[in-house]
Design a protein around this motif. Structure first.
Motif, PDB file in Angstrom:
ATOM      1  N   ALA A   1       0.787  -1.098   0.155  1.00 14.91           N
ATOM      2  CA  ALA A   1       0.009  -0.094  -0.187  1.00 14.91           C
ATOM      3  C   ALA A   1       0.952   1.289  -0.221  1.00 14.91           C
ATOM      4  N   GLU A   2       0.379   2.287  -0.657  1.00 16.41           N
ATOM      5  CA  GLU A   2       1.291   3.508  -0.847  1.00 16.41           C
ATOM      6  C   GLU A   2       0.527   4.494   0.216  1.00 16.41           C
ATOM      7  N   ASP A   3       1.053   5.666   0.653  1.00  8.46           N
ATOM      8  CA  ASP A   3       0.791   6.527   1.675  1.00  8.46           C
ATOM      9  C   ASP A   3       0.491   7.906   0.980  1.00  8.46           C
ATOM     10  N   GLU A   4      -0.154   8.649   1.459  1.00  9.15           N
ATOM     11  CA  GLU A   4      -0.772  10.017   1.169  1.00  9.15           C
ATOM     12  C   GLU A   4       0.326  10.866   0.329  1.00  9.15           C
ATOM     13  N   ALA A   5       1.659  10.749   0.844  1.00  6.03           N
ATOM     14  CA  ALA A   5       2.566  11.614   0.056  1.00  6.03           C
ATOM     15  C   ALA A   5       2.773  11.004  -1.422  1.00  6.03           C
ATOM     16  N   LEU A   6       2.804   9.644  -1.639  1.00  5.87           N
ATOM     17  CA  LEU A   6       2.891   9.119  -2.854  1.00  5.87           C
ATOM     18  C   LEU A   6       1.535   9.333  -3.690  1.00  5.87           C
ATOM     19  N   HIS A   7       0.330   9.281  -2.962  1.00  6.56           N
ATOM     20  CA  HIS A   7      -0.575   9.579  -3.584  1.00  6.56           C
ATOM     21  C   HIS A   7      -0.536  11.073  -4.336  1.00  6.56           C
ATOM     22  N   TRP A   8      -0.198  11.685  -3.601  1.00  3.74           N
ATOM     23  CA  TRP A   8       0.216  13.323  -3.922  1.00  3.74           C
ATOM     24  C   TRP A   8       1.107  13.555  -4.904  1.00  3.74           C
ATOM     25  N   ALA A   9       2.034  12.533  -4.859  1.00  4.43           N
ATOM     26  CA  ALA A   9       3.040  12.784  -5.875  1.00  4.43           C
ATOM     27  C   ALA A   9       2.757  12.124  -7.340  1.00  4.43           C
ATOM     28  N   ARG A  10       1.734  11.106  -7.138  1.00  2.00           N
ATOM     29  CA  ARG A  10       1.298  10.549  -8.193  1.00  2.00           C
ATOM     30  C   ARG A  10       0.289  11.442  -9.101  1.00  2.00           C
ATOM     31  N   ASP A  11      -0.494  12.148  -8.127  1.00  2.00           N
ATOM     32  CA  ASP A  11      -1.489  13.193  -8.855  1.00  2.00           C
ATOM     33  C   ASP A  11      -0.631  14.111  -9.511  1.00  2.00           C
ATOM     34  N   ARG A  12       0.438  14.775  -9.152  1.00  2.00           N
ATOM     35  CA  ARG A  12       1.094  15.891  -9.829  1.00  2.00           C
ATOM     36  C   ARG A  12       1.849  15.523 -11.012  1.00  2.00           C
ATOM     37  N   ALA A  13       2.146  14.171 -11.071  1.00  2.00           N
ATOM     38  CA  ALA A  13       2.492  13.567 -12.165  1.00  2.00           C
ATOM     39  C   ALA A  13       1.880  13.503 -13.340  1.00  2.00           C
ATOM     40  N   ARG A  14       0.458  12.905 -12.768  1.00  2.00           N
ATOM     41  CA  ARG A  14      -0.624  12.609 -13.833  1.00  2.00           C
ATOM     42  C   ARG A  14      -0.755  14.035 -14.351  1.00  2.00           C
TER      43      ARG A  14
END
Length: 222
Positions: free
Chosen positions: A27-40
């Motif tokens: 599972a990935e944490d909120e920081a990783l989800h945030w970084a993924r959103d910025r990349a997208r």
């Protein structure tokens, strides 16, 4: 032997489901989800969760204190690497887009890493890597220009200590690497990279079926 062949058929039939399960295992944490959103939002491709988990594991297995990364992006792979590294480890990450590195700084901070855990260097990898110390790194992760992958390998072998790891992300190229149809230059370079690593006398290698393919090799040279 008949029983083994039967088992192979079962594995093949469920391979895609199994790979999807493996890719989402950690599972990935909120920081990783945030970084993924910025990349997208920026139209950038990030490593998959499974690839990130593999990088985290490899960094931990190597007890990595110094890691070099080609392709900062918005920090997804960097967070995984930092989680696997020693608490006093430093990630040196290179990217041609400084604005993306600013997102990565925020993501690293949100993930709980102190500012001195990462060194951000803007610029083209083949201009930056020659300035880094020979034999000074435990792991080199390459997620940059596929046309330059062989040059990255050459630099990585210089940068790695004996027993250090080099990893290349995206070597499947969405299935094009094994497709017999005519392919662009970047796919031909990936094929050459795979042959070079597999046939090397100083590298112990494995091709991991996570994400879009993660080629890993241990530097056995002295």
């Amino acid at each position: 032997m008949r029983q083994l062949r039967g088992q192979e058929r079962v594995i093949t039939g469920n391979r895609q489901t199994s790979w999807a399960f493996a890719d989402a295992f950690v599972a990935e944490d909120e920081a990783l989800h945030w970084a993924r959103d910025r990349a997208r939002e920026a139209g950038l491709r990030s490593v998959s969760a499974g690839t990130g988990a593999a990088l985290r594991l490899l960094a931990a297995a190597a007890d990595a204190k110094a890691v070099a990364e080609i392709g900062t992006g918005t920090g997804v792979s960097g967070i995984h690497l930092l989680h696997g590294m020693r608490p006093d480890g430093v990630l040196t990450t290179v990217d041609t887009e400084p604005e993306m590195q600013q997102f990565a700084r925020q993501a690293f901070r949100a993930a709980g890493f102190a500012g001195n855990r990462a060194r951000f260097i803007p610029g083209r990898a083949l201009d930056v890597l020659p300035r880094l110390a020979d034999g000074g790194y435990d792991l080199v992760f390459c997620d940059g220009d596929r046309l330059e992958c062989l040059e990255y390998l050459e630099e990585a072998l210089r940068l790695l200590r004996p027993g250090g790891l080099v990893c290349f992300e995206g070597v499947f190229a969405n299935g094009r690497t094994v497709d017999s149809a005519a392919q662009p230059a970047e796919v031909l370079r990936l094929r050459e990279l795979l042959r070079t690593v597999r046939e090397s006398t100083v590298l112990q290698s494995s091709l991991l079926p996570v994400g879009d393919g993660l080629l890993c090799a241990v530097n056995r040279g002295g």
